[in-house]
Structure formats: C-alpha cells, structure tokens
Design a protein around this motif. Structure first.
Motif, PDB file in Angstrom:
ATOM      1  N   LYS A 188       0.304  -1.223  -0.236  1.00 29.19           N
ATOM      2  CA  LYS A 188       0.083   0.101  -0.038  1.00 29.19           C
ATOM      3  C   LYS A 188       1.055   1.065  -0.503  1.00 29.19           C
ATOM      4  O   LYS A 188       1.786   1.234   0.682  1.00 29.19           O
ATOM      5  CB  LYS A 188      -0.746  -0.302   1.307  1.00 29.19           C
ATOM      6  N   PRO A 189       0.422   2.626  -0.980  1.00 30.01           N
ATOM      7  CA  PRO A 189       1.505   3.631  -1.009  1.00 30.01           C
ATOM      8  C   PRO A 189       1.265   3.846  -0.021  1.00 30.01           C
ATOM      9  O   PRO A 189       0.264   4.569   0.920  1.00 30.01           O
ATOM     10  CB  PRO A 189       0.477   4.273  -2.017  1.00 30.01           C
ATOM     11  N   LYS A 190       2.736   4.940   0.758  1.00 31.27           N
ATOM     12  CA  LYS A 190       2.658   5.651   2.234  1.00 31.27           C
ATOM     13  C   LYS A 190       1.903   6.466   1.920  1.00 31.27           C
ATOM     14  O   LYS A 190       0.521   7.470   2.945  1.00 31.27           O
ATOM     15  CB  LYS A 190       3.254   5.975   2.840  1.00 31.27           C
ATOM     16  N   HIS A 191       1.881   7.683   0.904  1.00 31.28           N
ATOM     17  CA  HIS A 191       2.003   8.874   0.084  1.00 31.28           C
ATOM     18  C   HIS A 191       0.718   8.389  -0.701  1.00 31.28           C
ATOM     19  O   HIS A 191       1.540   8.072  -2.104  1.00 31.28           O
ATOM     20  CB  HIS A 191       2.610  10.043   0.307  1.00 31.28           C
ATOM     21  N   ALA A 192       0.162   9.763  -1.117  1.00 28.52           N
ATOM     22  CA  ALA A 192      -0.474  10.130  -2.627  1.00 28.52           C
ATOM     23  C   ALA A 192      -0.673  11.359  -3.242  1.00 28.52           C
ATOM     24  O   ALA A 192      -1.587  11.881  -1.524  1.00 28.52           O
ATOM     25  CB  ALA A 192      -1.403   9.284  -3.176  1.00 28.52           C
ATOM     26  N   TYR A 193      -0.218  11.814  -3.769  1.00 23.29           N
ATOM     27  CA  TYR A 193      -0.708  13.725  -4.277  1.00 23.29           C
ATOM     28  C   TYR A 193      -1.129  14.158  -5.100  1.00 23.29           C
ATOM     29  O   TYR A 193      -0.781  13.386  -6.456  1.00 23.29           O
ATOM     30  CB  TYR A 193       0.960  13.784  -4.034  1.00 23.29           C
ATOM     31  N   LYS A 194      -2.211  14.648  -5.132  1.00 22.32           N
ATOM     32  CA  LYS A 194      -2.307  14.697  -6.572  1.00 22.32           C
ATOM     33  C   LYS A 194      -2.063  15.394  -7.069  1.00 22.32           C
ATOM     34  O   LYS A 194      -0.847  16.012  -7.351  1.00 22.32           O
ATOM     35  CB  LYS A 194      -3.782  16.245  -6.198  1.00 22.32           C
ATOM     36  N   ASP A 195      -1.845  15.372  -8.753  1.00 22.12           N
ATOM     37  CA  ASP A 195      -0.810  15.472  -9.994  1.00 22.12           C
ATOM     38  C   ASP A 195       0.148  14.825  -9.640  1.00 22.12           C
ATOM     39  O   ASP A 195       0.939  15.355 -10.851  1.00 22.12           O
ATOM     40  CB  ASP A 195      -1.147  17.249 -10.314  1.00 22.12           C
ATOM     41  N   VAL A 245      16.874  31.471 -11.174  1.00 22.23           N
ATOM     42  CA  VAL A 245      16.815  29.767 -10.992  1.00 22.23           C
ATOM     43  C   VAL A 245      15.411  29.687 -10.103  1.00 22.23           C
ATOM     44  O   VAL A 245      15.815  30.801  -8.993  1.00 22.23           O
ATOM     45  CB  VAL A 245      17.840  29.842 -10.312  1.00 22.23           C
ATOM     46  N   GLN A 246      15.337  28.799  -9.809  1.00 19.55           N
ATOM     47  CA  GLN A 246      14.297  28.492  -8.962  1.00 19.55           C
ATOM     48  C   GLN A 246      14.171  27.068  -9.046  1.00 19.55           C
ATOM     49  O   GLN A 246      14.753  25.933  -9.504  1.00 19.55           O
ATOM     50  CB  GLN A 246      13.103  28.060 -10.155  1.00 19.55           C
ATOM     51  N   LEU A 247      13.626  26.819  -7.215  1.00 19.02           N
ATOM     52  CA  LEU A 247      13.591  25.161  -7.080  1.00 19.02           C
ATOM     53  C   LEU A 247      11.952  24.867  -6.996  1.00 19.02           C
ATOM     54  O   LEU A 247      11.159  25.205  -6.588  1.00 19.02           O
ATOM     55  CB  LEU A 247      13.894  25.500  -5.776  1.00 19.02           C
ATOM     56  N   VAL A 248      11.920  23.864  -7.768  1.00 21.92           N
ATOM     57  CA  VAL A 248      10.335  23.099  -8.201  1.00 21.92           C
ATOM     58  C   VAL A 248       9.772  21.741  -7.781  1.00 21.92           C
ATOM     59  O   VAL A 248      10.505  20.947  -7.883  1.00 21.92           O
ATOM     60  CB  VAL A 248      10.026  23.082 -10.001  1.00 21.92           C
ATOM     61  N   MET A 249       8.948  21.788  -6.823  1.00 21.07           N
ATOM     62  CA  MET A 249       8.970  20.500  -6.163  1.00 21.07           C
ATOM     63  C   MET A 249       7.845  20.178  -7.540  1.00 21.07           C
ATOM     64  O   MET A 249       7.562  19.688  -8.928  1.00 21.07           O
ATOM     65  CB  MET A 249       6.860  20.609  -5.254  1.00 21.07           C
ATOM     66  N   PRO A 250       7.964  18.403  -7.175  1.00 21.71           N
ATOM     67  CA  PRO A 250       7.468  17.565  -8.276  1.00 21.71           C
ATOM     68  C   PRO A 250       5.932  18.028  -8.820  1.00 21.71           C
ATOM     69  O   PRO A 250       5.580  17.597 -10.457  1.00 21.71           O
ATOM     70  CB  PRO A 250       7.135  16.102  -7.021  1.00 21.71           C
ATOM     71  N   ASP A 251       5.374  18.036  -8.093  1.00 22.48           N
ATOM     72  CA  ASP A 251       3.555  18.680  -9.002  1.00 22.48           C
ATOM     73  C   ASP A 251       4.107  20.847  -9.290  1.00 22.48           C
ATOM     74  O   ASP A 251       2.934  20.734  -9.854  1.00 22.48           O
ATOM     75  CB  ASP A 251       2.746  18.797  -7.988  1.00 22.48           C
ATOM     76  N   GLY A 252       5.105  20.420 -10.001  1.00 17.53           N
ATOM     77  CA  GLY A 252       5.148  21.635 -10.771  1.00 17.53           C
ATOM     78  C   GLY A 252       5.331  22.969  -9.908  1.00 17.53           C
ATOM     79  O   GLY A 252       5.624  23.938 -10.564  1.00 17.53           O
ATOM     80  N   LYS A 253       5.244  23.174  -8.498  1.00 19.51           N
ATOM     81  CA  LYS A 253       4.583  24.639  -8.338  1.00 19.51           C
ATOM     82  C   LYS A 253       6.343  25.093  -7.487  1.00 19.51           C
ATOM     83  O   LYS A 253       7.127  24.441  -7.250  1.00 19.51           O
ATOM     84  CB  LYS A 253       4.178  23.822  -6.182  1.00 19.51           C
ATOM     85  N   VAL A 254       7.066  26.107  -7.488  1.00 23.75           N
ATOM     86  CA  VAL A 254       7.861  26.457  -7.238  1.00 23.75           C
ATOM     87  C   VAL A 254       8.077  27.117  -6.144  1.00 23.75           C
ATOM     88  O   VAL A 254       7.381  28.140  -5.169  1.00 23.75           O
ATOM     89  CB  VAL A 254       8.355  27.462  -8.211  1.00 23.75           C
ATOM     90  N   VAL A 255       8.435  26.637  -5.446  1.00 27.65           N
ATOM     91  CA  VAL A 255       9.018  27.046  -4.101  1.00 27.65           C
ATOM     92  C   VAL A 255       9.880  27.778  -3.486  1.00 27.65           C
ATOM     93  O   VAL A 255       9.880  28.551  -2.615  1.00 27.65           O
ATOM     94  CB  VAL A 255       9.499  25.267  -2.774  1.00 27.65           C
ATOM     95  N   ASP A 256      10.654  27.811  -4.164  1.00 27.20           N
ATOM     96  CA  ASP A 256      11.696  29.239  -4.486  1.00 27.20           C
ATOM     97  C   ASP A 256      12.455  29.570  -5.379  1.00 27.20           C
ATOM     98  O   ASP A 256      12.409  29.034  -6.403  1.00 27.20           O
ATOM     99  CB  ASP A 256      12.639  29.256  -3.192  1.00 27.20           C
ATOM    100  N   GLU A 257      12.709  31.090  -6.026  1.00 34.21           N
ATOM    101  CA  GLU A 257      13.479  31.146  -6.866  1.00 34.21           C
ATOM    102  C   GLU A 257      14.493  32.516  -6.727  1.00 34.21           C
ATOM    103  O   GLU A 257      14.219  33.553  -5.169  1.00 34.21           O
ATOM    104  CB  GLU A 257      12.443  31.575  -7.620  1.00 34.21           C
TER     105      GLU A 257
END
Length: 790
Positions: free
Chosen positions: A501-508, A660-672
């Motif tokens: 069973k997956p421990k985490h599931a994230y949208k997109d 320079v951007q740090l991008v999360m797996p869901d495509g959102k930019v966490v810092d730039e």
C-alpha cells in the motif's frame, strides 16, 4: 579531546540567540476574511481553455447570487465576465473552506466548472481580475503581467498550460508576493473542500492539511437490492444499496430493462455505506418476467452491467427483494429502507400442476434442506455437457416428485414427474439433454421450486469461464475448474494476495501501486486495479495519477482459472506538502568548465528530512525557464545545507543575468532567485546572508576559504553516497513505504576548521575593515579561544 564537552553548551547559547533573533523577523499573515481569487489559467489546450478558481477561507458558506466578476485590460477598459446582468447569472454557493470554479465555455479541465461565463468574453495576459460582492464591494483584485491595476505589484503572466496560484491562500495585498507559477494547473470546483485539523487554513502548507472525502464514481460494491415491477398504481422502482465502506456518487448511473429502456440517476445522487437509494418512474419492467441491469455513468449496454437481477411471474404490488443472499417476493415493498420479507400467498395461477397433489407434498422438506449446488454453463465439449446439480442436507430421504427447475428464460423448465428419492448428503446432476434448459454463458439465473411453487434456492451469475463450474460452499458461490457432478464440490485454492500500500499519494503526481500473488494450481494470474476515481489497470505493478484531492477506495482483484480474490483499502490524496526549503547560494561562473563546476546550495529549514528526487532545478531568464530534473537519491536532513551539482541535475547558469527556481514534483515553485551582474568573477558566489543576497568574491571571507570548501565538499559527498541512520523520521517526498537510508555523517572538524567556521558567522571579536583573519597573534581572538575547546 578532553575539552569537547564544553562546546555544546556554548553552541546552545549561540543557537538560542540566533533563534530569538530569527523569530523576531517573521510574522504570520492576517487571517483572510473574504472570498479570494485563488488560481487563474489564461490558456491551455486552446487559447480559450481558461478558468478562474475562487476559494472561501472562512468558516461559513457564502451565497454568490448577485456577485460580479470583471476584468480590466492593460489599456484600462473594464468589462464583465459574470454578474446578475449577464446571460449566465452569477449564482450558487461556495462552501466553507471550499472552491468555486468559473470557466470559459471552451474549458477542457477534468473537473466540471460550476459556472460558465459568456463566450464573447475571455481573459488573457496582462489583465486584471476583479471580484465584487452583491453590495458592489471589491473583495479581491489580481493583476498579472504588465497589468496597470493590481494589489501591490502584479503577478507573473502564466504561459500556455500554466496557471498562477495563490501560495497557501495568503492575501497580503501584493499579487507578486502572493502568487506563483504552477506548471500543472489544478482547478477545483465546489465539490472539493479543504478540511484542516484545527478548523483553520494554514499559511505554510504543512502536511496537516487534510482534503475532504471525495466519493468514488464507480464501485462494484453497489448492488441491486429491490425491484418493484408491478404496482397497481404509482411508479415502479429499482433500489440499490452500498455494500462497501466508502461513499459512492451514482450520478449518471443507469438502470436498463431487458428491452434496453434506460432510466438515469439524477445529479448529486450520493449513497453512503450501508444505505439505500432508489430510482422510480416508468422503468418499462414487464409484469411477467424481465431483468433489471445496473450500469455506472460510463456504461452504455447490458454487457457493461455491474449487477443485474432477473425475475419471473411478478405479482401485483409485490417487490422482488434481497434477503440473506437470495431474492424472493414480498408483499411489503420498502423503497429506501431495509427489506422486509413476507411469505407470498399461494395462488391457483402459480401452483404447479401434478397428477397427485397428495404425492407431491407427502415428502416435502424445508427450503434450506434441498438446494442448488453446482452449475456448468460453458463446457468445453459442447452444450450437451451442461448440467445443474441439486443436493440434500435433510435428515431423511426426500422425494423430488413435483419439484422443478427453471432458468431466466420463459421456458417451462424441468419438472420432476417421477418419484426420485434424494438421500441425505446425496447429489443429483441433471444434464441439458434431459432438462432441456439451455444455460447462458453470461447473464443467467437458475431457480429451484418446491412442490408448493416456492423458490427454495436460486443463483445468478454475470459471466462464466470455459469448463469451470459454479459451486456452492454452504455460504457463497464460487467458480472452480474441478467438475464434480453427483459428488461433493471441490474448489481451487484462491490466490494469496499481498498489496504494498502506498504511504503517500499526492494530487497530480504518479502514485505507485504494487501487488504480488501466488496460487497453488497456476501461475497465470490476472490483476485488475480500480483506483476509485474511474481509472483502472491490469498490471501487477502500476502507477496512477489522481487529479483531485480526497479519499478514494482502491480495489484490487486477482483471478486464477476460476476464482477471484478482491482486496480493498482507502487512500487519501493530498496536495503535495510545501516544505520550508530555500536556495541560499549559487556559483554561476566557476573556475574552469562552467558545465561541470556550477553549483546551487539549498537549505532545509524544516524539521523533516526531505527527498529531492523528482524535484527540478529550473534556470533561464524572464518567462523562458527550462526544467532540469534532480535524479537519483538526494536527501537533505533538517536544518542542513547541501550543494546540488550537475552530477544530480544537468542545469546551466547564465554568467551575467538569470533566474533559478526550485520546483516541487507537482510543478509548483517553492523558491526562486534572480541575479544580474555585468562581470561575475571566477568562483564568485551569489549568497544569501542574514536574509539578503550578496555577491561574495573568492577569498574575501578569509584566507582559508578554500580549506573550508574542501571540508564542506567532503562532507556533502559522504552524505550523498553513504547511509545515514541518524534521522528515522518522516521523509517528505517519499512516495511509498520503503524509505532509503542516508549516509552516516562524519564531521571533519578540527580546531582550525572550527575557528574558520566561527569566524564566518562572526562569533569572534569585531573585524577590522582591512583584515578579516589576522595572521599574527590570532590566539587572542575570541573565536579561536572558543574553537580551541575542540
């Protein structure tokens, strides 16, 4: 080494001081008390594939009747997208902590829009959106690109297939600060509600943000429970029940009769676990015999049925109801409630004709003692091999004279016209040449009647398997490849199934599903995943991307030659957690080959270990950014700074100006960060010091900087390639239960390097403008005295 114990106490004092100083610099934004514009897409699959997502951060729902949504172009002209004066009225309600989706008629998103605005209107780059309540008060304003009107500075223009999204619902009255580019737009409609553990919306996106339960749109746990085909007045009805553990949205599901007449469940038809829901009206159900088929919203024909019930000789004002695993007629129809079974009265019309009624009932036994036991509908050697077997568990021999067997067709079936004695524990198989009953390979029902014409046993099946019989084990019916006419039933051993069973599931984001199964008789096993959102897979190991947050019932079916084992579990899909991580240093122009030596330092300010595999480093200028995935395992411990090199991400930094951007797996930019300098020296670093970015030329901090860099690089290398067991806590970003271990961290500090470190953070006597690291008599320096405690 005997002085080592002194240092932690001094470090504790230092850390406490820094913590107090840092705490003074941060304050949480004020709670938002009105509806906000939360996400905007100006173009997607087409130029008009656009949407505007609203969010209600308050604790009460808001009626939207009379609201107004307008736009202002960069030339200053204002027009209305949606209001009480437009052809499509602004109406409806937005739930507490919920969303509301407004879109162009050409919108292509997976979730339907709650309202569509006029086809003559559209939004584009450099616009401003304005949201007014019914009193005309401006609730929110979002400008982007070169918009002339905005809260503070405008946000960036989203490119095609991108959106701008508010950061964790914050509204600081500065669009540039509040919004960031989302490369994976995620429109939500009013069916999605954010439910937070403390009842309030967090501002930092912590993982305690739990999404509302979302009912699945397809489930094999929905069964037909009651059919009312022959009312003397009023409507027919078909009732369904939810035998599973999760709610199901049956909006758009259909009931079809044998002649393909369809009746559809209306919108917002939700059925909770253990509850009932019925569809009434003219369902075209025959008064003599018919079949009711249940299809989900994607089904179109009887072959797509999830369940079906066949009946014959319907009685006026009687319903055909399920009780204890079998259907029977009852004079007490109960639409929407638990079935109540009443014994039907015998009539001359349905009484079985016998030559001697006394003989027919002389050896009658109760219904639970004589029963259907095995059926072979699809033999490999032709239809003459079909058979129906009955069995007895009575205490005494039973005379079968007057009993009869029928299938779902209108044929008379087979009647025992001779005195055949069935002894206790004995089995009797009647083959097709004798019974004249042609069993269907799919969609069939078989009934056993006693001499009083009462159904004592019945069984139905949707599909059959070649040369497999359908067998009763005393409680349930199961398919088996072992044919045992006239003998005790023999069953295959069912597959043994183990699900990871997956421990985490994230949208997109893709979630990994994996299962292994073993079977004693065969290695040819078939897998079928139902992910609870209408999507399926037939692979043992597969991945699936959920497009919405919520709880979903996941079901895996594993089948061997004749049996199917089904396992279910619930999975909660959340928004990807936004960890507190930032870019703190870049070296865009290193000595030597830039493509091999450029570096980016990232710092983990959270209390969790973070796995950056699957993240991206985006580089470029302006809106032209290129993503460079971080490959392999890349972990950062809490409060650790680590260097990203081209060994892990194939990025490239411009030597004069760039972003320079740090991008999360869901495509959102966490810092730039953005940087610009006419001439960047070799090895010159752009570094964040005390919250401000500064250019640091090589060697300006101290003459031993190279030695310290060597120490840092050695430590970083060991952390990446080794195994760290110092932190066994939660790892943000891990997608399944197996958590890779990190390397053992071995600090390479000695007195000299400690002195350099403490000098860098100014834990020393005040520096002079001309010499940051005095070569003579440095033993009098406080930093050196502190370092000597090592």
């Amino acid at each position: 080494m005997h002085n080592n114990k002194k240092f932690p106490s001094l470090v504790a004092i230092f850390v406490a001081a820094v913590a107090v100083f840092t705490a003074a610099k941060f304050a949480r934004g004020a709670t938002v008390s009105h509806i906000i514009i939360n996400e905007i897409q100006t173009a997607g699959a087409s130029s008009n594939d656009e949407f505007i997502e609203l969010f209600n951060p308050t604790d009460t729902p808001v009626i939207l009747d009379g609201f107004k949504l307008g736009k202002r172009t960069k030339s200053g002209s204002e027009s209305t997208l949606l209001s009480s004066a437009t052809s499509t009225k602004f109406l409806g309600a937005i739930p507490a902590h919920g969303y509301f989706l407004i879109a162009h008629p050409d919108y292509k998103g997976a979730l339907p829009a709650d309202l569509i605005y006029s086809s003559s209107s559209n939004i584009s780059s450099d616009n401003t959106l304005l949201l007014y309540d019914k009193s005309g008060t401006l609730l929110d304003k979002v400008g982007f690109g070169t918009a002339i009107d905005s809260e503070g500075s405008p946000a960036s223009n989203p490119s095609s297939n991108q959106s701008i999204e508010r950061k964790n619902f914050i509204d600081t009255d500065n669009n540039a600060t509040d919004f960031s580019i989302n490369t994976s737009p995620s429109p939500q409609n009013k069916t999605i509600v954010e439910s937070l553990g403390d009842g309030k919306t967090t501002a930092d996106g912590d993982s305690n943000q739990n999404s509302a339960t979302k009912c699945t749109a397809s489930s094999e746990n929905i069964k037909i429970n009651e059919v009312f085909p022959y009312p003397s007045s009023g409507d027919e009805f078909v009732e369904i029940t939810n035998t599973g553990g999760s709610c199901v949205d049956v909006s758009g599901w259909k009931v079809i009769d044998g002649a393909d007449h369809k009746k559809t469940f209306p919108e917002n038809s939700i059925i909770e676990p253990g509850k009932y829901l019925y569809l009434e009206g003219n369902l075209y159900l025959n008064n003599d015999s018919d079949t009711a088929y249940l299809l989900d919203a994607n089904g179109n024909a009887k072959n797509d049925a999830l369940d079906k019930v066949s009946y014959e000789k319907a009685k006026e004002n009687y319903s055909y109801a399920l009780s204890d695993g079998s259907f029977s007629w009852t004079s007490a129809p109960t639409p929407g409630e638990k079935n109540v079974i009443t014994a039907p009265k015998a009539t001359e019309e349905n009484a079985t004709e016998t030559s001697n009624p006394q003989e027919a009932t002389e050896n009658y036994t109760s219904s639970e003692n004589i029963f259907l036991n095995e059926i072979l509908p699809n033999p490999k050697d032709g239809s003459d091999g079909e058979y129906i077997e009955i069995a007895s568990n009575a205490a005494e021999p039973v005379d079968l004279f007057g009993w009869h067997i029928k299938d779902a067709s209108k044929s008379k079936g087979y009647q025992f016209k001779e005195h055949i004695i069935l002894n206790p524990g004995e089995y009797l198989a009647i083959y097709r040449p004798d019974s004249k009953i042609a069993l269907n390979n799919s969609g069939e029902s078989v009934y056993l009647y006693d001499p009083k014409n009462k159904i004592t046993s019945s069984v139905s099946y949707n599909t059959s398997q070649k040369n497999a019989s359908y067998n009763f084990d005393g409680e349930n019916w199961k398919w088996s490849k072992y044919l045992t006419p006239g003998k005790e039933n023999k069953f295959d051993s069912p597959p043994k199934v183990n699900i990871k069973k997956p421990k985490h599931a994230y949208k997109d984001l893709f979630t990994e599903f994996s299962a292994t199964a073993k079977d004693k008789e065969t290695k040819k096993l078939k897998y079928s995943w139902n992910f609870g959102d209408g999507s399926k897979s037939t692979l043992a190991k597969t991945s699936h991307k959920y497009l919405a947050t919520g709880k979903f019932a996941v079901t895996l079916s594993v089948s061997d030659d004749s049996q199917t084992v089904e396992k279910s579990f619930s999975i909660e899909v959340k928004k990807y957690p936004r960890p507190n991580i930032e870019i703190v240093k870049i070296i865009p122009n290193p000595t030597g080959n830039d493509s091999e030596s450029e570096t980016i330092d990232v710092q983990n300010n959270s209390g969790n270990k973070i796995d950056l595999s699957g993240w991206k480093i985006a580089t470029g200028t302006g809106e032209k950014m290129l993503n460079h995935p971080i490959s392999g395992e890349f972990f950062i411990n809490p409060n650790e700074t680590k260097t990203v090199t081209q060994e892990f991400s194939k990025f490239s930094l411009n030597n004069k100006a760039g972003k320079v951007q740090l991008v999360m797996p869901d495509g959102k930019v966490v810092d730039e960060i953005e940087y610009s300098k006419e001439k960047i020296a070799d090895d010159e670093a752009y570094e964040k010091i005390d919250g401000e970015w500064q250019w640091i030329e090589p060697g300006t901090n101290d003459e031993n900087a190279n030695e310290l860099d060597t120490v840092d690089e050695k430590s970083s290398s060991e952390e990446i390639t080794g195994t760290d067991t110092s932190n066994d806590g939660k790892v943000l970003g891990a997608m399944d239960e197996s958590q890779p271990n990190l390397s053992n961290y071995k600090p390479a500090f000695n007195s000299e390097s400690a002195y350099i470190f403490l000098s860098r953070i100014y834990f020393r006597s005040p520096p002079t403008p001309t010499n940051y690291c005095p070569a003579s008599d440095y033993t009098s320096n406080f930093a050196y005295l502190l370092a000597s405690t090592f």
